[in-house]
Motif scaffolding. Structure first.
Motif, PDB file in Angstrom:
ATOM      1  N   LYS A 165       0.841  -1.207   0.000  1.00  0.00           N
ATOM      2  CA  LYS A 165       0.000   0.000   0.000  1.00  0.00           C
ATOM      3  C   LYS A 165       0.879   1.261   0.000  1.00  0.00           C
ATOM      4  N   TYR A 166       1.943   1.233   0.798  1.00  0.00           N
ATOM      5  CA  TYR A 166       2.878   2.351   0.832  1.00  0.00           C
ATOM      6  C   TYR A 166       3.555   2.532  -0.522  1.00  0.00           C
ATOM      7  N   LEU A 167       4.029   1.428  -1.105  1.00  0.00           N
ATOM      8  CA  LEU A 167       4.711   1.506  -2.395  1.00  0.00           C
ATOM      9  C   LEU A 167       3.751   1.987  -3.485  1.00  0.00           C
ATOM     10  N   HIS A 168       2.511   1.552  -3.440  1.00  0.00           N
ATOM     11  CA  HIS A 168       1.504   1.990  -4.404  1.00  0.00           C
ATOM     12  C   HIS A 168       1.294   3.499  -4.308  1.00  0.00           C
ATOM     13  N   ARG A 169       1.278   4.017  -3.083  1.00  0.00           N
ATOM     14  CA  ARG A 169       1.043   5.434  -2.856  1.00  0.00           C
ATOM     15  C   ARG A 169       2.245   6.296  -3.255  1.00  0.00           C
ATOM     16  N   THR A 170       3.489   5.799  -3.029  1.00  0.00           N
ATOM     17  CA  THR A 170       4.674   6.628  -3.237  1.00  0.00           C
ATOM     18  C   THR A 170       5.323   6.441  -4.603  1.00  0.00           C
ATOM     19  N   ASP A 171       5.382   5.216  -5.110  1.00  0.00           N
ATOM     20  CA  ASP A 171       6.076   4.969  -6.381  1.00  0.00           C
ATOM     21  C   ASP A 171       5.292   3.898  -7.158  1.00  0.00           C
ATOM     22  N   TYR A 172       4.339   4.347  -7.941  1.00  0.00           N
ATOM     23  CA  TYR A 172       3.421   3.432  -8.613  1.00  0.00           C
ATOM     24  C   TYR A 172       4.116   2.543  -9.638  1.00  0.00           C
ATOM     25  N   ASP A 173       5.119   3.084 -10.349  1.00  0.00           N
ATOM     26  CA  ASP A 173       5.812   2.285 -11.370  1.00  0.00           C
ATOM     27  C   ASP A 173       6.563   1.104 -10.761  1.00  0.00           C
ATOM     28  N   SER A 174       7.275   1.341  -9.684  1.00  0.00           N
ATOM     29  CA  SER A 174       7.988   0.222  -9.041  1.00  0.00           C
ATOM     30  C   SER A 174       6.998  -0.756  -8.404  1.00  0.00           C
ATOM     31  N   TYR A 175       5.845  -0.261  -7.975  1.00  0.00           N
ATOM     32  CA  TYR A 175       4.793  -1.143  -7.451  1.00  0.00           C
ATOM     33  C   TYR A 175       4.308  -2.091  -8.546  1.00  0.00           C
ATOM     34  N   GLN A 176       4.024  -1.554  -9.724  1.00  0.00           N
ATOM     35  CA  GLN A 176       3.564  -2.375 -10.848  1.00  0.00           C
ATOM     36  C   GLN A 176       4.613  -3.427 -11.232  1.00  0.00           C
ATOM     37  N   LYS A 177       5.877  -2.984 -11.299  1.00  0.00           N
ATOM     38  CA  LYS A 177       6.965  -3.908 -11.658  1.00  0.00           C
ATOM     39  C   LYS A 177       7.101  -5.017 -10.610  1.00  0.00           C
ATOM     40  N   LEU A 178       6.998  -4.641  -9.334  1.00  0.00           N
ATOM     41  CA  LEU A 178       7.166  -5.614  -8.249  1.00  0.00           C
ATOM     42  C   LEU A 178       6.058  -6.667  -8.249  1.00  0.00           C
ATOM     43  N   ILE A 179       4.809  -6.254  -8.371  1.00  0.00           N
ATOM     44  CA  ILE A 179       3.744  -7.256  -8.329  1.00  0.00           C
ATOM     45  C   ILE A 179       3.765  -8.136  -9.573  1.00  0.00           C
ATOM     46  N   LYS A 180       4.258  -7.581 -10.689  1.00  0.00           N
ATOM     47  CA  LYS A 180       4.390  -8.410 -11.892  1.00  0.00           C
ATOM     48  C   LYS A 180       5.485  -9.456 -11.703  1.00  0.00           C
ATOM     49  N   ASP A 181       6.637  -9.041 -11.138  1.00  0.00           N
ATOM     50  CA  ASP A 181       7.755  -9.968 -10.915  1.00  0.00           C
ATOM     51  C   ASP A 181       7.417 -11.042  -9.885  1.00  0.00           C
ATOM     52  N   LEU A 182       6.650 -10.682  -8.863  1.00  0.00           N
ATOM     53  CA  LEU A 182       6.314 -11.640  -7.806  1.00  0.00           C
ATOM     54  C   LEU A 182       5.082 -12.474  -8.131  1.00  0.00           C
ATOM     55  N   GLY A 183       4.327 -12.058  -9.134  1.00  0.00           N
ATOM     56  CA  GLY A 183       3.125 -12.798  -9.502  1.00  0.00           C
ATOM     57  C   GLY A 183       1.964 -12.548  -8.558  1.00  0.00           C
ATOM     58  N   LEU A 184       1.905 -11.343  -7.983  1.00  0.00           N
ATOM     59  CA  LEU A 184       0.817 -10.992  -7.084  1.00  0.00           C
ATOM     60  C   LEU A 184      -0.272 -10.266  -7.860  1.00  0.00           C
ATOM     61  N   LYS A 185      -1.489 -10.305  -7.328  1.00  0.00           N
ATOM     62  CA  LYS A 185      -2.564  -9.561  -7.997  1.00  0.00           C
ATOM     63  C   LYS A 185      -2.556  -8.119  -7.497  1.00  0.00           C
ATOM     64  N   ASP A 186      -3.059  -7.238  -8.312  1.00  0.00           N
ATOM     65  CA  ASP A 186      -3.083  -5.816  -7.989  1.00  0.00           C
ATOM     66  C   ASP A 186      -4.305  -5.541  -7.128  1.00  0.00           C
ATOM     67  N   ALA A 187      -4.096  -5.458  -5.830  1.00  0.00           N
ATOM     68  CA  ALA A 187      -5.198  -5.240  -4.908  1.00  0.00           C
ATOM     69  C   ALA A 187      -5.599  -3.787  -4.834  1.00  0.00           C
ATOM     70  N   PHE A 188      -4.718  -2.897  -5.263  1.00  0.00           N
ATOM     71  CA  PHE A 188      -4.983  -1.457  -5.175  1.00  0.00           C
ATOM     72  C   PHE A 188      -5.088  -0.864  -6.567  1.00  0.00           C
ATOM     73  N   HIS A 189      -5.817  -1.496  -7.455  1.00  0.00           N
ATOM     74  CA  HIS A 189      -5.904  -1.013  -8.841  1.00  0.00           C
ATOM     75  C   HIS A 189      -6.549   0.375  -8.865  1.00  0.00           C
ATOM     76  N   GLN A 190      -6.075   1.167  -9.825  1.00  0.00           N
ATOM     77  CA  GLN A 190      -6.569   2.538  -9.938  1.00  0.00           C
ATOM     78  C   GLN A 190      -7.928   2.541 -10.629  1.00  0.00           C
ATOM     79  N   GLN A 191      -8.789   3.415 -10.146  1.00  0.00           N
ATOM     80  CA  GLN A 191     -10.092   3.532 -10.769  1.00  0.00           C
ATOM     81  C   GLN A 191     -10.187   4.796 -11.581  1.00  0.00           C
TER      82      GLN A 191
END
Length: 191
Positions: A165-191
């Motif tokens: 949640k912190y990473l999503h709020r502060t650095d969205y690009d690294s958040y996207q890269k991280l969840i893609k690399d780890l295979g996690l779902k995007d729980a905080f998708h932007q609306q």
């Protein structure tokens, strides 16, 4: 069997194994006692323990070894290690699951580090928590009633959620890269 004064049973057992060539004692506390290392006729001085000879037998050898066998009172040289056994011992097959898990955490830390030596960035923390969660989930599949570990798992899940949640709020690009690399779902998708 009674032991000589000052010699422990472990010391005697070590000395016997060393005499048969099965063991080489290197520790001073496990050294071969003097009475077991002297052989009859080698010019050694009498030791603390001598063999008892009954009256009437004419041997009279006070410095003989307790076993009476000259060959068993000397330690055999060390054998060369068998290379295939050493390689088998050091291979990944003989490692415990905890050792393999530690290696996996080290690889993950290196993979997600921003720079060499980075072990505390948000990306590294999330990646390490993800590995720990996977490991503990496997443990809980086998041990369904391990409620203490289950409670720890919930703690790790909430910690990872807070970091994401912190990473999503502060650095969205690294958040996207991280969840893609780890295979996690995007729980905080932007609306």
């Amino acid at each position: 069997m009674a032991t000589a004064k000052g010699v422990s049973r472990v010391g005697l057992a070590c000395a016997r194994l060393a005499a048969r060539g099965h063991l080489q004692c290197t520790d001073a506390s496990m050294a071969v006692p003097a009475f077991m290392s002297t052989a009859a006729g080698d010019g050694a001085t009498p030791t603390a323990r001598t063999t008892h000879t009954p009256k009437g037998s004419g041997s009279g050898s006070a410095g003989a070894s307790p076993t009476g066998n000259k060959a068993t009172s000397r330690a055999a040289p060390l054998r060369e290690p068998k290379l295939d056994l050493v390689q088998k011992y050091l291979s990944d097959e003989s490692k415990t699951s905890a050792d393999l898990f530690r290696e996996k955490l080290t690889e993950t830390r290196l993979q997600f580090a921003r720079d060499p030596g980075d072990s505390g960035s948000v990306e590294v923390q999330v990646a390490l928590l993800t590995e720990r969660i996977k490991y503990l989930s496997g443990h809980l599949r086998e041990h369904k009633k391990d409620y203490s570990s289950r409670r720890g798992l919930f703690g790790w899940l909430s910690q990872r959620k807070r970091l994401l949640k912190y990473l999503h709020r502060t650095d969205y690009d690294s958040y996207q890269k991280l969840i893609k690399d780890l295979g996690l779902k995007d729980a905080f998708h932007q609306q």
